[in-house]
Design a protein around this motif. Structure first.
Motif, short mmCIF file in Angstrom:
data_model
loop_
_atom_site.label_atom_id
_atom_site.label_comp_id
_atom_site.label_asym_id
_atom_site.label_seq_id
_atom_site.Cartn_x
_atom_site.Cartn_y
_atom_site.Cartn_z
N ILE A 55 0.84 -1.21 0.00
CA ILE A 55 0.00 0.00 0.00
C ILE A 55 0.88 1.25 0.00
N ALA A 56 1.93 1.25 0.81
CA ALA A 56 2.83 2.40 0.85
C ALA A 56 3.48 2.64 -0.51
N GLU A 57 3.81 1.56 -1.20
CA GLU A 57 4.38 1.67 -2.55
C GLU A 57 3.37 2.26 -3.52
N LEU A 58 2.15 1.76 -3.48
CA LEU A 58 1.12 2.22 -4.41
C LEU A 58 0.70 3.66 -4.14
N GLN A 59 0.72 4.07 -2.88
CA GLN A 59 0.34 5.44 -2.53
C GLN A 59 1.19 6.47 -3.28
N LYS A 60 2.41 6.10 -3.63
CA LYS A 60 3.34 7.02 -4.28
C LYS A 60 3.12 7.13 -5.79
N ILE A 61 2.38 6.19 -6.38
CA ILE A 61 2.33 6.16 -7.85
C ILE A 61 0.92 6.22 -8.45
N VAL A 62 -0.12 6.00 -7.66
CA VAL A 62 -1.46 6.06 -8.24
C VAL A 62 -1.97 7.49 -8.28
N LYS A 63 -3.09 7.69 -8.96
CA LYS A 63 -3.60 9.04 -9.24
C LYS A 63 -4.58 9.56 -8.20
N PHE A 64 -4.77 8.84 -7.12
CA PHE A 64 -5.76 9.20 -6.11
C PHE A 64 -5.18 8.96 -4.73
N PRO A 65 -5.73 9.59 -3.71
CA PRO A 65 -5.26 9.34 -2.34
C PRO A 65 -5.67 7.94 -1.87
N ILE A 66 -4.80 7.31 -1.12
CA ILE A 66 -5.13 6.03 -0.47
C ILE A 66 -4.97 6.21 1.03
N VAL A 67 -6.03 5.93 1.77
CA VAL A 67 -6.01 5.94 3.23
C VAL A 67 -6.02 4.49 3.71
N HIS A 68 -5.06 4.12 4.51
CA HIS A 68 -4.96 2.73 5.00
C HIS A 68 -5.44 2.67 6.44
N VAL A 69 -6.60 2.03 6.64
CA VAL A 69 -7.18 1.87 7.98
C VAL A 69 -6.97 0.42 8.40
N TRP A 70 -6.30 0.21 9.52
CA TRP A 70 -5.87 -1.14 9.93
C TRP A 70 -6.16 -1.35 11.41
N HIS A 71 -6.48 -2.58 11.77
CA HIS A 71 -6.45 -2.95 13.18
C HIS A 71 -5.79 -4.33 13.30
N GLU A 72 -5.44 -4.72 14.51
CA GLU A 72 -4.74 -5.99 14.71
C GLU A 72 -5.65 -7.17 14.35
N ASP A 73 -5.02 -8.24 13.89
CA ASP A 73 -5.73 -9.45 13.49
C ASP A 73 -6.36 -10.10 14.72
N ASP A 74 -7.69 -10.21 14.70
CA ASP A 74 -8.41 -10.87 15.79
C ASP A 74 -9.52 -11.73 15.19
N GLY A 75 -9.16 -12.49 14.15
CA GLY A 75 -10.17 -13.27 13.45
C GLY A 75 -10.96 -12.38 12.50
N PHE A 76 -12.08 -12.90 12.00
CA PHE A 76 -12.89 -12.17 11.03
C PHE A 76 -13.63 -11.03 11.73
N GLN A 77 -13.13 -9.81 11.53
CA GLN A 77 -13.73 -8.61 12.13
C GLN A 77 -13.99 -7.57 11.04
N LYS A 78 -14.50 -8.04 9.92
CA LYS A 78 -14.70 -7.15 8.77
C LYS A 78 -15.65 -6.01 9.09
N THR A 79 -16.71 -6.29 9.83
CA THR A 79 -17.68 -5.23 10.13
C THR A 79 -17.05 -4.12 10.96
N LYS A 80 -16.17 -4.49 11.87
CA LYS A 80 -15.51 -3.47 12.71
C LYS A 80 -14.58 -2.60 11.87
N ILE A 81 -13.78 -3.20 11.01
CA ILE A 81 -12.83 -2.40 10.23
C ILE A 81 -13.56 -1.57 9.18
N LEU A 82 -14.69 -2.06 8.68
CA LEU A 82 -15.48 -1.25 7.74
C LEU A 82 -16.02 -0.01 8.44
N ASN A 83 -16.47 -0.17 9.67
CA ASN A 83 -16.96 1.00 10.42
C ASN A 83 -15.84 2.01 10.65
N LYS A 84 -14.65 1.53 10.94
CA LYS A 84 -13.52 2.43 11.12
C LYS A 84 -13.18 3.15 9.81
#
Length: 279
Positions: A55-84
């Motif tokens: 992601i850090a590599e792509l942020q430098k070369i694509v034509k749009f902003p990329i925001v990387h929202v991450w949390h620690e791996d705690d199993g399938f927590q897709k709904t939580k990370i989508l809310n973030k």
């Protein structure tokens, strides 16, 4: 279409988890879009350092902003990370997709053309087998070969009844959107609406794991009074194959019970959403 190119008109929220090769192909797909006034917000459900570095590599070369929202791996927590990711988005309009769905160059333009107040847009995807998914290169995405049936057939894909999803005819796409028997539902791989509506229903239900969690959000949007518009033949993306090791009958049952409660009680705002755990 009239767009303000100096303003971010949409935040595209992409969910991912340790699928860096697929995510990179998806990002290249967004780099080919016919409009440029959008940002990408990656909802990362605990991927490792390889994803962070890519992601850090792509942020430098694509034509749009990329925001990387991450949390620690705690199993399938897709709904939580989508809310973030929703909270981290800057646009008034949100488009949701997955890190295994490569968009055709007019994907965002199709969402822009069909957006409307008190409405969410319901798109689909075109599934590819693993053999073809692995073959697709950046060049194939840049040249849009991977959306061409002749190219797909030449590379091992067998045409089927669903191949019409790749139509390039605006007239045929509009007709198919109108006559398809498939209901317009909230599909997390290809759906959009105004951010204020997502906030009004308190985002995704964080109690839910894999299996119907997207549909439950859509059902609450319906309860709020939104209508759904079908765009499955207009907003095109191809789905790259992968395993699903997180599927569980027990989780499906729990999720189905939550959805049944949502429908029966006409729930609008989930008590287990953005305002509960994601701030």
């Amino acid at each position: 279409m009239d767009f303000n190119q100096n303003k971010i008109e949409a935040s595209v929220i992409i969910s991912t988890y340790n699928a860096v090769a697929w995510l990179e192909k998806v990002i290249w797909g967004f780099n080919c879009q016919t409009v440029s006034n959008f940002e990408i917000v990656i909802a990362d459900d605990g991927s490792g350092l390889e994803t962070k570095a890519k992601i850090a590599e792509l942020q430098k070369i694509v034509k749009f902003p990329i925001v990387h929202v991450w949390h620690e791996d705690d199993g399938f927590q897709k709904t939580k990370i989508l809310n973030k990711a929703i909270l981290a988005s800057s646009a008034d309009y949100l488009i949701f997709t997955d890190g295994d769905c490569v968009p055709r160059k007019d994907f965002i333009a199709a969402h822009f053309a069909n957006r409307a107040v008190d409405t969410f847009l319901s798109g689909g995807y075109f599934k590819l087998p693993m053999s073809v998914s692995e073959l697709i290169t950046k060049s194939d995405i840049d040249n849009q070969n991977c959306f061409d049936l002749n190219w797909l057939n030449a590379n091992g894909f067998t045409t089927n009844s669903k191949s019409i999803k790749l139509t390039k005819s605006a007239f045929l796409a509009a007709l198919m959107n109108k006559i398809t028997p498939t209901k317009a539902t909230w599909n997390g791989h290809n759906a959009s609406c105004y951010k204020k509506d997502i906030l009004a229903v308190n985002g995704f239900n964080e109690e839910m794991k894999y299996g119907g969690e997207d549909r439950e959000l859509g059902e609450r949007l319906f309860n709020k009074g939104l209508t759904a518009k079908q765009i499955r033949y207009s907003a095109i993306c191809i789905h790259l194959d992968h395993a699903r090791g997180y599927v569980s009958d027990e989780i499906w049952k729990k999720n189905n019970d939550i959805r049944a409660f949502t429908k029966a009680n006409k729930v609008i705002a989930t008590p287990n959403g953005i305002n509960s755990n994601s701030l």
